[in-house]
Motif scaffolding. Structure first.
Motif, PDB file in Angstrom:
ATOM      1  N   ARG A  31       0.798  -1.220   0.000  1.00  0.00           N
ATOM      2  CA  ARG A  31       0.000   0.000   0.000  1.00  0.00           C
ATOM      3  C   ARG A  31       0.835   1.276   0.000  1.00  0.00           C
ATOM      4  O   ARG A  31       0.322   2.349  -0.342  1.00  0.00           O
ATOM      5  CB  ARG A  31      -0.925   0.014   1.229  1.00  0.00           C
ATOM      6  CG  ARG A  31      -1.960  -1.105   1.231  1.00  0.00           C
ATOM      7  CD  ARG A  31      -2.966  -0.952   0.122  1.00  0.00           C
ATOM      8  NE  ARG A  31      -3.944  -2.035   0.100  1.00  0.00           N
ATOM      9  CZ  ARG A  31      -4.974  -2.102  -0.738  1.00  0.00           C
ATOM     10  NH1 ARG A  31      -5.137  -1.156  -1.643  1.00  0.00           N
ATOM     11  NH2 ARG A  31      -5.822  -3.117  -0.700  1.00  0.00           N
ATOM     12  N   PHE A  32       2.120   1.165   0.384  1.00  0.00           N
ATOM     13  CA  PHE A  32       2.893   2.393   0.511  1.00  0.00           C
ATOM     14  C   PHE A  32       3.501   2.838  -0.813  1.00  0.00           C
ATOM     15  O   PHE A  32       3.953   3.984  -0.949  1.00  0.00           O
ATOM     16  CB  PHE A  32       4.004   2.208   1.557  1.00  0.00           C
ATOM     17  CG  PHE A  32       5.355   1.853   0.992  1.00  0.00           C
ATOM     18  CD1 PHE A  32       6.406   2.752   1.035  1.00  0.00           C
ATOM     19  CD2 PHE A  32       5.574   0.610   0.412  1.00  0.00           C
ATOM     20  CE1 PHE A  32       7.646   2.421   0.509  1.00  0.00           C
ATOM     21  CE2 PHE A  32       6.813   0.270  -0.102  1.00  0.00           C
ATOM     22  CZ  PHE A  32       7.859   1.178  -0.055  1.00  0.00           C
ATOM     23  N   SER A  65      -2.847  -5.326 -12.479  1.00  0.00           N
ATOM     24  CA  SER A  65      -3.027  -5.311 -11.026  1.00  0.00           C
ATOM     25  C   SER A  65      -1.759  -5.724 -10.291  1.00  0.00           C
ATOM     26  O   SER A  65      -1.484  -5.244  -9.195  1.00  0.00           O
ATOM     27  CB  SER A  65      -4.176  -6.239 -10.624  1.00  0.00           C
ATOM     28  OG  SER A  65      -5.394  -5.783 -11.155  1.00  0.00           O
ATOM     29  N   SER A  66      -0.979  -6.622 -10.901  1.00  0.00           N
ATOM     30  CA  SER A  66       0.217  -7.130 -10.226  1.00  0.00           C
ATOM     31  C   SER A  66       1.293  -6.069 -10.067  1.00  0.00           C
ATOM     32  O   SER A  66       2.288  -6.285  -9.376  1.00  0.00           O
ATOM     33  CB  SER A  66       0.786  -8.330 -10.986  1.00  0.00           C
ATOM     34  OG  SER A  66       1.310  -7.935 -12.241  1.00  0.00           O
ATOM     35  N   LEU A  67       1.125  -4.897 -10.707  1.00  0.00           N
ATOM     36  CA  LEU A  67       2.066  -3.803 -10.494  1.00  0.00           C
ATOM     37  C   LEU A  67       2.275  -3.533  -9.013  1.00  0.00           C
ATOM     38  O   LEU A  67       3.387  -3.304  -8.558  1.00  0.00           O
ATOM     39  CB  LEU A  67       1.528  -2.522 -11.144  1.00  0.00           C
ATOM     40  CG  LEU A  67       1.910  -2.200 -12.588  1.00  0.00           C
ATOM     41  CD1 LEU A  67       1.142  -0.991 -13.051  1.00  0.00           C
ATOM     42  CD2 LEU A  67       3.393  -1.993 -12.714  1.00  0.00           C
ATOM     43  N   SER A  68       1.172  -3.555  -8.278  1.00  0.00           N
ATOM     44  CA  SER A  68       1.241  -3.195  -6.866  1.00  0.00           C
ATOM     45  C   SER A  68       1.024  -4.378  -5.945  1.00  0.00           C
ATOM     46  O   SER A  68       1.694  -4.523  -4.933  1.00  0.00           O
ATOM     47  CB  SER A  68       0.209  -2.110  -6.549  1.00  0.00           C
ATOM     48  OG  SER A  68       0.253  -1.769  -5.192  1.00  0.00           O
ATOM     49  N   GLY A 113       5.774  -3.900  -5.797  1.00  0.00           N
ATOM     50  CA  GLY A 113       5.857  -2.452  -5.653  1.00  0.00           C
ATOM     51  C   GLY A 113       7.155  -1.985  -5.026  1.00  0.00           C
ATOM     52  O   GLY A 113       7.661  -0.914  -5.366  1.00  0.00           O
ATOM     53  N   LEU A 114       7.728  -2.796  -4.130  1.00  0.00           N
ATOM     54  CA  LEU A 114       8.984  -2.427  -3.486  1.00  0.00           C
ATOM     55  C   LEU A 114      10.112  -2.342  -4.501  1.00  0.00           C
ATOM     56  O   LEU A 114      10.957  -1.440  -4.450  1.00  0.00           O
ATOM     57  CB  LEU A 114       9.323  -3.445  -2.386  1.00  0.00           C
ATOM     58  CG  LEU A 114      10.594  -3.179  -1.589  1.00  0.00           C
ATOM     59  CD1 LEU A 114      10.509  -1.844  -0.854  1.00  0.00           C
ATOM     60  CD2 LEU A 114      10.846  -4.309  -0.586  1.00  0.00           C
ATOM     61  N   PHE A 115      10.136  -3.276  -5.459  1.00  0.00           N
ATOM     62  CA  PHE A 115      11.175  -3.256  -6.499  1.00  0.00           C
ATOM     63  C   PHE A 115      11.033  -2.015  -7.385  1.00  0.00           C
ATOM     64  O   PHE A 115      12.021  -1.403  -7.782  1.00  0.00           O
ATOM     65  CB  PHE A 115      11.103  -4.525  -7.350  1.00  0.00           C
ATOM     66  CG  PHE A 115      11.413  -5.784  -6.591  1.00  0.00           C
ATOM     67  CD1 PHE A 115      12.711  -6.082  -6.220  1.00  0.00           C
ATOM     68  CD2 PHE A 115      10.408  -6.667  -6.243  1.00  0.00           C
ATOM     69  CE1 PHE A 115      13.004  -7.239  -5.514  1.00  0.00           C
ATOM     70  CE2 PHE A 115      10.691  -7.827  -5.540  1.00  0.00           C
ATOM     71  CZ  PHE A 115      11.997  -8.119  -5.177  1.00  0.00           C
ATOM     72  N   PHE A 169      -0.012   2.667  -9.583  1.00  0.00           N
ATOM     73  CA  PHE A 169       0.015   1.775  -8.428  1.00  0.00           C
ATOM     74  C   PHE A 169      -1.232   1.945  -7.569  1.00  0.00           C
ATOM     75  O   PHE A 169      -1.740   0.974  -7.001  1.00  0.00           O
ATOM     76  CB  PHE A 169       1.283   2.033  -7.613  1.00  0.00           C
ATOM     77  CG  PHE A 169       2.533   1.636  -8.328  1.00  0.00           C
ATOM     78  CD1 PHE A 169       3.088   0.379  -8.129  1.00  0.00           C
ATOM     79  CD2 PHE A 169       3.151   2.487  -9.218  1.00  0.00           C
ATOM     80  CE1 PHE A 169       4.226  -0.006  -8.796  1.00  0.00           C
ATOM     81  CE2 PHE A 169       4.299   2.105  -9.893  1.00  0.00           C
ATOM     82  CZ  PHE A 169       4.831   0.863  -9.684  1.00  0.00           C
ATOM     83  N   TYR A 170      -1.705   3.179  -7.471  1.00  0.00           N
ATOM     84  CA  TYR A 170      -2.951   3.425  -6.745  1.00  0.00           C
ATOM     85  C   TYR A 170      -4.101   2.690  -7.409  1.00  0.00           C
ATOM     86  O   TYR A 170      -4.934   2.054  -6.749  1.00  0.00           O
ATOM     87  CB  TYR A 170      -3.215   4.929  -6.695  1.00  0.00           C
ATOM     88  CG  TYR A 170      -4.528   5.291  -6.033  1.00  0.00           C
ATOM     89  CD1 TYR A 170      -4.641   5.329  -4.647  1.00  0.00           C
ATOM     90  CD2 TYR A 170      -5.637   5.625  -6.794  1.00  0.00           C
ATOM     91  CE1 TYR A 170      -5.837   5.660  -4.037  1.00  0.00           C
ATOM     92  CE2 TYR A 170      -6.841   5.964  -6.195  1.00  0.00           C
ATOM     93  CZ  TYR A 170      -6.936   5.983  -4.808  1.00  0.00           C
ATOM     94  OH  TYR A 170      -8.117   6.314  -4.224  1.00  0.00           O
ATOM     95  N   THR A 171      -4.166   2.738  -8.726  1.00  0.00           N
ATOM     96  CA  THR A 171      -5.223   2.069  -9.481  1.00  0.00           C
ATOM     97  C   THR A 171      -5.106   0.566  -9.375  1.00  0.00           C
ATOM     98  O   THR A 171      -6.103  -0.153  -9.235  1.00  0.00           O
ATOM     99  CB  THR A 171      -5.178   2.504 -10.959  1.00  0.00           C
ATOM    100  OG1 THR A 171      -5.261   3.915 -11.037  1.00  0.00           O
ATOM    101  CG2 THR A 171      -6.307   1.878 -11.748  1.00  0.00           C
TER     102      THR A 171
END
Length: 223
Positions: free
Chosen positions: A27-28, A139-142, A152-154, A214-216
Protein backbone atom coordinates in the motif's frame (compact mmCIF):
# COMPACT_ATOMS: atom_id res chain seq x y z
CA UNK A 1 10.76 6.68 11.48
CA UNK A 2 12.34 3.52 12.90
CA UNK A 3 11.63 4.67 16.45
CA UNK A 4 8.00 5.40 15.55
CA UNK A 5 7.59 1.98 13.96
CA UNK A 6 9.11 0.36 17.05
CA UNK A 7 6.72 2.28 19.31
CA UNK A 8 3.68 1.18 17.32
CA UNK A 9 5.00 -2.39 17.33
CA UNK A 10 5.03 -2.35 21.12
CA UNK A 11 1.47 -1.05 21.21
CA UNK A 12 0.27 -3.59 18.64
CA UNK A 13 2.52 -6.66 18.18
CA UNK A 14 0.42 -7.74 15.17
CA UNK A 15 2.17 -4.97 13.26
CA UNK A 16 5.17 -7.28 12.91
CA UNK A 17 3.11 -10.07 11.37
CA UNK A 18 4.46 -11.13 7.95
CA UNK A 19 1.19 -10.57 6.14
CA UNK A 20 0.69 -7.21 7.82
CA UNK A 21 4.14 -6.09 6.68
CA UNK A 22 3.45 -7.30 3.13
CA UNK A 23 0.18 -5.37 3.04
CA UNK A 24 1.82 -2.19 4.31
CA UNK A 25 4.57 -2.43 1.71
CA UNK A 26 2.00 -3.04 -1.03
CA UNK A 27 0.00 0.00 0.00
CA UNK A 28 2.89 2.39 0.51
CA UNK A 29 4.18 2.27 -3.10
CA UNK A 30 2.05 5.16 -4.49
CA UNK A 31 2.98 7.45 -1.62
CA UNK A 32 6.67 6.57 -1.76
CA UNK A 33 6.69 7.31 -5.50
CA UNK A 34 5.00 10.68 -4.93
CA UNK A 35 7.60 11.39 -2.26
CA UNK A 36 10.40 10.75 -4.76
CA UNK A 37 8.85 13.18 -7.23
CA UNK A 38 8.19 15.99 -4.77
CA UNK A 39 11.84 15.83 -3.67
CA UNK A 40 12.77 17.74 -6.84
CA UNK A 41 10.19 20.43 -6.07
CA UNK A 42 11.35 20.78 -2.48
CA UNK A 43 14.96 20.98 -3.69
CA UNK A 44 14.08 24.20 -5.54
CA UNK A 45 12.76 25.67 -2.30
CA UNK A 46 9.15 25.21 -3.40
CA UNK A 47 6.25 23.01 -2.39
CA UNK A 48 3.57 21.06 -4.24
CA UNK A 49 0.29 20.51 -2.39
CA UNK A 50 -1.48 19.02 -5.40
CA UNK A 51 0.32 15.68 -5.85
CA UNK A 52 -2.19 13.56 -3.92
CA UNK A 53 -5.24 14.89 -5.75
CA UNK A 54 -3.40 14.85 -9.08
CA UNK A 55 -2.65 11.16 -8.52
CA UNK A 56 -6.33 10.43 -7.86
CA UNK A 57 -7.49 12.65 -10.75
CA UNK A 58 -5.12 10.86 -13.15
CA UNK A 59 -6.53 7.52 -12.08
CA UNK A 60 -10.16 8.66 -12.25
CA UNK A 61 -9.80 10.36 -15.64
CA UNK A 62 -8.06 7.36 -17.18
CA UNK A 63 -10.65 5.08 -15.60
CA UNK A 64 -13.47 7.17 -17.07
CA UNK A 65 -11.95 6.93 -20.55
CA UNK A 66 -11.65 3.16 -20.14
CA UNK A 67 -15.15 2.52 -18.76
CA UNK A 68 -16.68 4.68 -21.53
CA UNK A 69 -14.94 2.50 -24.11
CA UNK A 70 -12.74 5.32 -25.43
CA UNK A 71 -9.43 3.69 -24.48
CA UNK A 72 -8.26 0.09 -24.02
CA UNK A 73 -6.83 -0.78 -20.62
CA UNK A 74 -3.18 -0.65 -21.70
CA UNK A 75 -3.62 2.91 -23.03
CA UNK A 76 -4.65 4.18 -19.60
CA UNK A 77 -1.04 3.80 -18.43
CA UNK A 78 0.50 6.55 -20.62
CA UNK A 79 -2.64 8.65 -20.11
CA UNK A 80 -2.21 8.65 -16.32
CA UNK A 81 1.45 9.63 -16.64
CA UNK A 82 0.62 12.32 -19.22
CA UNK A 83 -2.10 13.84 -17.01
CA UNK A 84 0.25 13.97 -14.02
CA UNK A 85 3.04 15.51 -16.11
CA UNK A 86 0.67 18.12 -17.53
CA UNK A 87 -0.49 19.15 -14.05
CA UNK A 88 3.11 19.41 -12.88
CA UNK A 89 4.03 21.44 -15.96
CA UNK A 90 1.16 23.86 -15.33
CA UNK A 91 2.26 24.22 -11.72
CA UNK A 92 5.76 25.03 -12.94
CA UNK A 93 4.46 27.64 -15.38
CA UNK A 94 2.42 29.33 -12.65
CA UNK A 95 5.34 29.38 -10.22
CA UNK A 96 8.20 30.18 -12.60
CA UNK A 97 6.59 32.37 -15.26
CA UNK A 98 3.56 33.90 -13.56
CA UNK A 99 5.42 34.28 -10.24
CA UNK A 100 2.51 32.91 -8.24
CA UNK A 101 3.69 31.61 -4.84
CA UNK A 102 4.05 27.83 -4.95
CA UNK A 103 1.67 27.35 -2.03
CA UNK A 104 -1.12 29.25 -3.81
CA UNK A 105 -0.49 27.81 -7.27
CA UNK A 106 -0.42 24.19 -6.17
CA UNK A 107 -3.34 24.71 -3.79
CA UNK A 108 -5.35 25.86 -6.80
CA UNK A 109 -4.30 22.80 -8.82
CA UNK A 110 -5.23 20.61 -5.88
CA UNK A 111 -8.75 22.05 -5.72
CA UNK A 112 -9.26 21.88 -9.50
CA UNK A 113 -8.07 18.26 -9.74
CA UNK A 114 -10.21 17.28 -6.77
CA UNK A 115 -13.28 18.93 -8.28
CA UNK A 116 -12.65 17.34 -11.67
CA UNK A 117 -12.37 13.91 -10.06
CA UNK A 118 -15.66 14.45 -8.23
CA UNK A 119 -17.43 15.49 -11.45
CA UNK A 120 -16.15 12.50 -13.41
CA UNK A 121 -16.99 10.05 -10.65
CA UNK A 122 -20.63 11.09 -10.27
CA UNK A 123 -21.57 7.54 -11.18
CA UNK A 124 -21.29 5.18 -8.14
CA UNK A 125 -17.95 3.66 -9.13
CA UNK A 126 -15.37 3.46 -11.90
CA UNK A 127 -14.16 -0.13 -12.24
CA UNK A 128 -10.90 -1.41 -13.65
CA UNK A 129 -11.53 -5.09 -14.54
CA UNK A 130 -9.51 -7.91 -12.99
CA UNK A 131 -10.51 -10.93 -15.11
CA UNK A 132 -8.32 -11.33 -18.18
CA UNK A 133 -4.61 -12.05 -18.05
CA UNK A 134 -3.58 -8.51 -19.04
CA UNK A 135 -5.85 -7.08 -16.36
CA UNK A 136 -4.19 -9.32 -13.79
CA UNK A 137 -0.79 -8.20 -15.07
CA UNK A 138 -1.90 -4.59 -14.59
CA UNK A 139 -3.03 -5.31 -11.03
CA UNK A 140 0.22 -7.13 -10.23
CA UNK A 141 2.07 -3.80 -10.49
CA UNK A 142 1.24 -3.20 -6.87
CA UNK A 143 -0.33 -6.29 -5.34
CA UNK A 144 1.87 -8.94 -6.96
CA UNK A 145 4.87 -10.41 -5.19
CA UNK A 146 8.13 -12.21 -5.89
CA UNK A 147 9.13 -14.71 -3.21
CA UNK A 148 6.70 -12.99 -0.81
CA UNK A 149 8.31 -9.58 -1.51
CA UNK A 150 5.77 -7.12 -3.00
CA UNK A 151 6.57 -6.06 -6.57
CA UNK A 152 5.86 -2.45 -5.65
CA UNK A 153 8.98 -2.43 -3.49
CA UNK A 154 11.18 -3.26 -6.50
CA UNK A 155 9.56 -0.47 -8.50
CA UNK A 156 10.12 2.03 -5.70
CA UNK A 157 13.79 1.05 -5.39
CA UNK A 158 14.26 1.28 -9.16
CA UNK A 159 12.65 4.73 -9.34
CA UNK A 160 14.68 5.84 -6.33
CA UNK A 161 17.90 4.93 -8.18
CA UNK A 162 16.73 6.92 -11.21
CA UNK A 163 16.00 9.91 -8.97
CA UNK A 164 19.42 9.64 -7.33
CA UNK A 165 21.06 9.67 -10.75
CA UNK A 166 19.05 12.70 -11.87
CA UNK A 167 19.70 14.57 -8.64
CA UNK A 168 23.41 13.90 -8.16
CA UNK A 169 24.86 12.78 -11.51
CA UNK A 170 22.91 14.93 -13.97
CA UNK A 171 22.92 18.67 -14.58
CA UNK A 172 19.15 18.78 -14.02
CA UNK A 173 19.60 17.81 -10.39
CA UNK A 174 22.67 19.99 -9.88
CA UNK A 175 20.88 23.04 -11.27
CA UNK A 176 17.77 22.33 -9.21
CA UNK A 177 19.89 22.06 -6.06
CA UNK A 178 21.68 25.29 -6.97
CA UNK A 179 18.33 27.08 -7.35
CA UNK A 180 17.17 25.83 -3.97
CA UNK A 181 20.43 26.85 -2.33
CA UNK A 182 20.53 30.40 -3.73
CA UNK A 183 18.19 31.29 -6.57
CA UNK A 184 19.75 34.66 -7.35
CA UNK A 185 23.28 33.24 -7.40
CA UNK A 186 22.08 30.46 -9.71
CA UNK A 187 20.55 33.06 -12.06
CA UNK A 188 23.73 35.16 -12.08
CA UNK A 189 25.82 32.06 -12.86
CA UNK A 190 23.86 31.54 -16.07
CA UNK A 191 21.31 28.92 -15.03
CA UNK A 192 17.89 29.30 -16.63
CA UNK A 193 16.05 29.33 -13.31
CA UNK A 194 12.55 29.38 -14.76
CA UNK A 195 13.26 26.42 -17.05
CA UNK A 196 14.58 24.20 -14.28
CA UNK A 197 11.81 25.17 -11.90
CA UNK A 198 9.31 24.04 -14.52
CA UNK A 199 11.29 20.81 -14.99
CA UNK A 200 11.22 20.17 -11.23
CA UNK A 201 7.44 20.58 -11.03
CA UNK A 202 6.97 18.51 -14.19
CA UNK A 203 9.03 15.70 -12.65
CA UNK A 204 6.86 15.88 -9.53
CA UNK A 205 3.74 15.63 -11.69
CA UNK A 206 5.17 12.74 -13.70
CA UNK A 207 5.80 10.79 -10.52
CA UNK A 208 2.24 11.56 -9.38
CA UNK A 209 1.07 10.01 -12.65
CA UNK A 210 3.26 6.96 -12.07
CA UNK A 211 1.91 6.72 -8.52
CA UNK A 212 -1.59 6.70 -10.05
CA UNK A 213 -0.74 3.40 -11.75
CA UNK A 214 0.02 1.78 -8.43
CA UNK A 215 -2.95 3.42 -6.75
CA UNK A 216 -5.22 2.07 -9.48
CA UNK A 217 -3.67 -1.39 -9.39
CA UNK A 218 -4.34 -1.68 -5.67
CA UNK A 219 -7.76 0.03 -5.87
CA UNK A 220 -9.48 -1.31 -9.03
CA UNK A 221 -12.80 0.20 -7.90
CA UNK A 222 -12.55 4.00 -7.83
CA UNK A 223 -15.38 5.89 -6.15
Amino acid sequence: MGALFGLFSLVNPNLLDKYMLQTMVQRFAPYAIMGLGVTFVIATGGIDLSLGTVMIASSVMAGKLFTDGILPLWATIPVMIAIGTLCGFLNGIMVAKLKIPAFIATLGTMMVSRGLSALLAQVPNIFFPTGKWYNKAFSSLSIGDVSAIPVGLFWVIGLMLICMYLMYKNKIGRYILAIGSNEEAARLSGINVDKYKIIAYAIGGTFAGIAALFYTASNPSLT
